[in-house]
Write a protein that holds these residues in place. Structure first.
Motif, mmCIF file in Angstrom:
data_model
loop_
_atom_site.group_PDB
_atom_site.id
_atom_site.type_symbol
_atom_site.label_atom_id
_atom_site.label_comp_id
_atom_site.label_asym_id
_atom_site.label_seq_id
_atom_site.Cartn_x
_atom_site.Cartn_y
_atom_site.Cartn_z
ATOM 1 N N GLU A 207 68.654 7.669 -11.791
ATOM 2 C CA GLU A 207 70.095 7.722 -11.535
ATOM 3 C C GLU A 207 70.379 8.219 -10.123
ATOM 4 O O GLU A 207 71.357 7.815 -9.502
ATOM 5 N N GLU A 208 69.542 9.121 -9.629
ATOM 6 C CA GLU A 208 69.767 9.697 -8.308
ATOM 7 C C GLU A 208 68.481 9.686 -7.494
ATOM 8 O O GLU A 208 67.387 9.838 -8.047
ATOM 9 N N SER A 211 69.016 11.908 -0.714
ATOM 10 C CA SER A 211 69.840 11.283 0.325
ATOM 11 C C SER A 211 69.026 11.040 1.586
ATOM 12 O O SER A 211 68.016 11.702 1.836
ATOM 13 N N SER A 269 67.155 6.736 -1.316
ATOM 14 C CA SER A 269 68.120 6.176 -2.256
ATOM 15 C C SER A 269 68.086 4.662 -2.271
ATOM 16 O O SER A 269 68.149 4.010 -1.239
#
Length: 420
Positions: A207-208, A211, A269
């Motif tokens: 999901e993540e 960054s 990401s």
């Protein structure tokens, strides 16, 4: 009041009485259910997708215990799970030697014999770790990676616990499991018939992701044709091959085929980072590249990497490099072809669409694990589990199955029709 009106009013009254429904759903107490995730030698391409599914189960109230090697540093990435490390043993270093040798010579499945020998030497220790962990945490279900992990399956069967297998490709090593989850999807995988207990649930995507750093973000904003190099969890190459790759990348930049290169082992990401071309070898990298619609130049070394490479080539989204016969001009020409060929662009778009649709199936994977855990055939399951999903009707002071109540109404109306 005539007979017709009386029957109509009586039927309305009875239907209102019957349809005072108290529909119940499952109210199982998940907090007491413990799930053990076991992986012996699987790298991140095996462990991370299993944990992404486990996060969904944790959010539903289950306790998760991970048994895996210390090297994953997963306690920081997944703080909600308990991590029981498989600590290094004296013979573990032979595994590194076996892997390194496999990467430096032509690979075939005969090389697996050495890995199986290592697996056999490790079996007793790994079996005891799984067994002790299962008893300490009163484990209710095992979720086992298939790769050289027979001890996980054997402990589950010895303790008569349900077991769910996980694999990144279709194989027959998980016949002793209640359910097999395969992290792939038809479209990337060659279509074939499967028994009902084998379910493809891939590609499992996190999901993540971390960054992008400001430096990477600035670099990508200033370059339009970026080559991203990612060689997976375990990677052994030669100085000669590294030099050839670097030379090919520099010449590709000079010829304006690409305008930048990022060579990294750090996860980024999938939403923010979409390079023009990927040079990859791992399963996770394959899935992420397909998800972002990125063509791939594949550099397979060993194990399932060769199979992934052939699938990508067969689907028209990738080309293959040889580790034993790496050629600078071949690398450059394949980069150029992948970026310009219209058929590649169409195939990449098709696989991207299929990947995005199928990436939602990790929720189904969590559902199937729950179903297996609570299956009434498994020891210790509440007898009322399945019954809780049947709609009930409150009839006077007792709960009566709604279907029985409906039959009673029909039969009663029939009697009234005859008697009046």
């Amino acid at each position: 009041m005539n007979k017709r009106n009386f029957i109509f009013l009586l039927s309305i009254f009875l239907l209102i009485l019957v349809f005072y429904v108290d529909v119940s759903t499952s109210t199982q107490n998940h907090t007491s259910k413990n799930i053990l995730i076991g992986s012996f030698v699987g790298g991140r391409s095996h462990v991370n997708p299993m944990l992404d599914i486990a996060v969904l189960l944790y959010e539903r109230g289950y306790n998760i215990i991970l048994v895996a090697t210390e090297s994953h540093s997963l306690s920081l990435e997944y703080p909600t799970l308990k991590h029981v490390p498989l600590r290094a043993r004296p013979y573990d270093f032979s595994y590194i030697k076996i892997v390194r040798e496999s990467f430096h010579k032509e690979y075939n499945y005969k090389n697996l014999a050495a890995l199986h020998e290592f697996h056999i030497k490790s079996y007793n220790y790994v079996f005891e770790v799984y067994k002790n962990t299962a008893e300490e945490f009163d484990v209710d279900l095992f979720f086992c990676d298939a790769l050289l992990n027979d001890a996980c399956l054997d402990v589950a069967n010895a303790l008569k616990k349900p077991v769910v297998g996980y694999t990144v490709n279709l194989n027959g090593r998980l016949l002793r499991t209640s359910l097999v989850l395969v992290d792939t999807f038809f479209g990337f995988e060659v279509p074939q018939t499967l028994p009902p207990n084998i379910q493809e649930i891939g590609p499992v995507m996190s999901e993540e992701y971390p960054s992008l750093t400001p430096e990477l973000e600035d670099f990508l904003n200033g370059h339009k044709r970026v080559l991203y190099v990612s060689f997976g969890t375990r990677f052994f190459t030669t100085i000669e091959n590294n030099n050839k790759l670097l030379k090919a990348f520099i010449e590709a930049i000079d010829k304006k085929i690409i305008d930048g290169v990022i060579w990294t082992l750090v996860l980024t990401s999938k939403d923010d980072f979409s390079p023009t071309l990927n040079l990859i070898d791992g399963t996770i990298s394959c899935h992420e590249s397909l998800y972002t619609g990125t063509p791939m130049l594949v550099f397979p070394f060993a194990y399932d990497q060769a199979g992934n490479a052939e699938k990508l080539k067969l689907n028209g989204v990738g080309l293959i490099l040889s580790k034993l016969n790496l050629d600078v001009n071949d690398v450059i020409s394949k980069i150029d072809l992948l970026l310009k060929d219209e058929n590649v662009k169409k195939n990449v778009k098709r696989l991207k669409f299929l990947s995005m649709i199928n990436s939602k199936r990790k929720y189904r994977a969590a559902d199937l694990i729950e179903y297996t855990l609570h299956d009434s055939h498994n020891k210790g399951t509440s007898k009322g589990f399945l019954n809780d999903w049947i709609p009930k009707a409150r009839f006077f002071e007792g709960d009566v199955n709604i279907y029985v109540a409906l039959l009673s109404v029909i039969f009663g109306l029939r009697l009234i029709g005859i008697g009046i």
